[in-house]
Design a protein around this motif. Structure first.
Motif, short mmCIF file in Angstrom:
data_model
loop_
_atom_site.label_atom_id
_atom_site.label_comp_id
_atom_site.label_asym_id
_atom_site.label_seq_id
_atom_site.Cartn_x
_atom_site.Cartn_y
_atom_site.Cartn_z
N ASN A 1 27.54 16.56 49.15
CA ASN A 1 26.36 16.00 48.50
C ASN A 1 26.32 14.48 48.62
O ASN A 1 27.32 13.80 48.39
CB ASN A 1 26.33 16.40 47.03
CG ASN A 1 26.07 17.89 46.85
OD1 ASN A 1 25.46 18.52 47.70
ND2 ASN A 1 26.54 18.46 45.75
N CYS A 2 25.15 13.98 48.95
CA CYS A 2 24.91 12.53 49.04
C CYS A 2 23.53 12.29 48.44
O CYS A 2 22.52 12.28 49.15
CB CYS A 2 24.98 12.07 50.49
SG CYS A 2 24.75 10.30 50.72
N PHE A 3 23.49 12.11 47.12
CA PHE A 3 22.23 12.07 46.40
C PHE A 3 22.02 10.71 45.72
O PHE A 3 22.98 10.04 45.34
CB PHE A 3 22.20 13.15 45.31
CG PHE A 3 22.30 14.57 45.81
CD1 PHE A 3 21.80 14.92 47.06
CD2 PHE A 3 22.89 15.55 45.03
CE1 PHE A 3 21.87 16.23 47.51
CE2 PHE A 3 22.98 16.86 45.48
CZ PHE A 3 22.48 17.20 46.73
N GLY A 4 20.76 10.36 45.52
CA GLY A 4 20.41 9.21 44.70
C GLY A 4 21.19 7.96 45.05
O GLY A 4 21.14 7.47 46.19
N GLY A 5 21.93 7.43 44.06
CA GLY A 5 22.69 6.21 44.27
C GLY A 5 23.70 6.33 45.39
O GLY A 5 24.00 5.35 46.08
N GLY A 6 24.24 7.53 45.60
CA GLY A 6 25.17 7.74 46.70
C GLY A 6 24.51 7.50 48.04
O GLY A 6 25.08 6.87 48.94
N SER B 1 27.35 12.22 44.39
CA SER B 1 26.23 12.98 43.84
C SER B 1 25.22 12.11 43.09
O SER B 1 24.28 12.63 42.49
CB SER B 1 26.74 14.07 42.90
OG SER B 1 27.48 13.50 41.82
N GLY B 2 25.42 10.78 43.12
CA GLY B 2 24.47 9.89 42.47
C GLY B 2 24.99 9.34 41.16
O GLY B 2 26.19 9.31 40.90
N LEU B 3 24.08 8.92 40.32
CA LEU B 3 24.43 8.30 39.05
C LEU B 3 24.99 9.33 38.08
O LEU B 3 24.47 10.44 37.96
CB LEU B 3 23.19 7.65 38.44
CG LEU B 3 23.40 6.70 37.27
CD1 LEU B 3 24.12 5.44 37.71
CD2 LEU B 3 22.04 6.33 36.65
#
Length: 263
Positions: A109-114, A59-61
């Protein structure tokens, strides 16, 4: 936090904080960086698969964990020379430096940093209902994890700008249509196993050579782009409008932005 399992000379790297949708802490950045360095030394390695535990890729950072450790932000962005990759950039770019195929399996979910970590893979398989987004603009920031040199070989200029400007969430199916994902499958394991089966009958030296040549053909000016990513992010971190963006992202009451700085 991060687990690595070796199966028949294939390393399965799993982001393992399912209770937090595998959100990235500073410790995870360090663990990923060390894992890639260790894998690079393994001459028996034939391929790498990156995945997330618990039905989400990442989900990111983990913003809350970073806020508690301001020094971690400095350590993420620090570099000895402008064109070097810092820690945040290495967890994206260093997958490309492994002389073996690297496959990312994207679900949930695959967001931002991910997403930036997934972009470091050579091939991305996503479920049709996965959710992908370049999220940094929500917080008044710009992408700075090393995907800048990679995106020109993946997305058209206008689509890369639109996704980064708006932070738009798109489905796995849409990601494949844009080129952000390589393949759509609702059975990630079966699709990955099939691809590995076909890859591993080829010479490991052939696979490494093809990867190296294509990187040379597709890669932009790496050092200049990495320097620009980091310096731009530092400028934004010190910018008044960034504080406004962070407030607006976490409060119902929206504050107006100041006049744009000189760029």
């Amino acid at each position: 936090m991060l687990t690595v399992e070796h199966r028949e000379n294939v390393a399965w790297v799993t982001l393992n904080r399912p209770e937090k949708q595998n959100a990235l802490t500073f410790e995870m950045f360090v663990a990923i960086d060390k894992t890639i360095k260790r894998l690079k030394k393994d001459r028996q390695l034939r391929a790498v698969v990156i995945q997330g535990a618990g039905g989400n890729f990442c989900s990111g950072l983990d913003v809350k964990s970073m806020i508690k450790k301001p020094s971690a932000i400095v350590r993420l962005l620090f570099k000895w020379l402008p064109g070097n990759a810092n820690l945040a950039q290495r967890v994206c770019l260093s997958w490309r430096r492994l002389p073996v195929p690297v496959i990312a399996l994207i679900d949930g979910n695959c967001f931002g940093g991910g997403l930036h970590i997934a972009l470091g893979a050579d091939y991305r398989i996503t479920t049709s209902c996965a959710q992908l987004a370049i999220m940094e603009s929500k917080w008044g920031l710009c992408p700075d994890m090393g995907s800048g040199p990679l995106l020109p070989s993946i997305l058209s200029y206008d689509q890369a700008l639109k996704l980064a400007w708006l932070g738009t969430t798109i489905s796995g199916k849409q990601a494949a249509q844009l080129g952000l994902a390589s393949e759509v499958s609702d059975d990630l394991q079966a699709s990955c196993d099939d691809l590995l089966k076909r890859l591993l009958i080829r010479s490991p030296d052939t696979l490494a050579a093809i990867k190296r040549v294509n990187q040379s053909a597709y890669q932009q000016n790496l050092r200049a782009t990495l320097a620009k990513e980091t310096f731009t992010q530092i400028k934004l971190l010190l910018n008044k409008n960034t504080k406004t963006a962070m407030h607006n992202a976490t409060h119902d009451e929206q504050k107006p932005y100041s006049v744009r700085s000189k760029w």
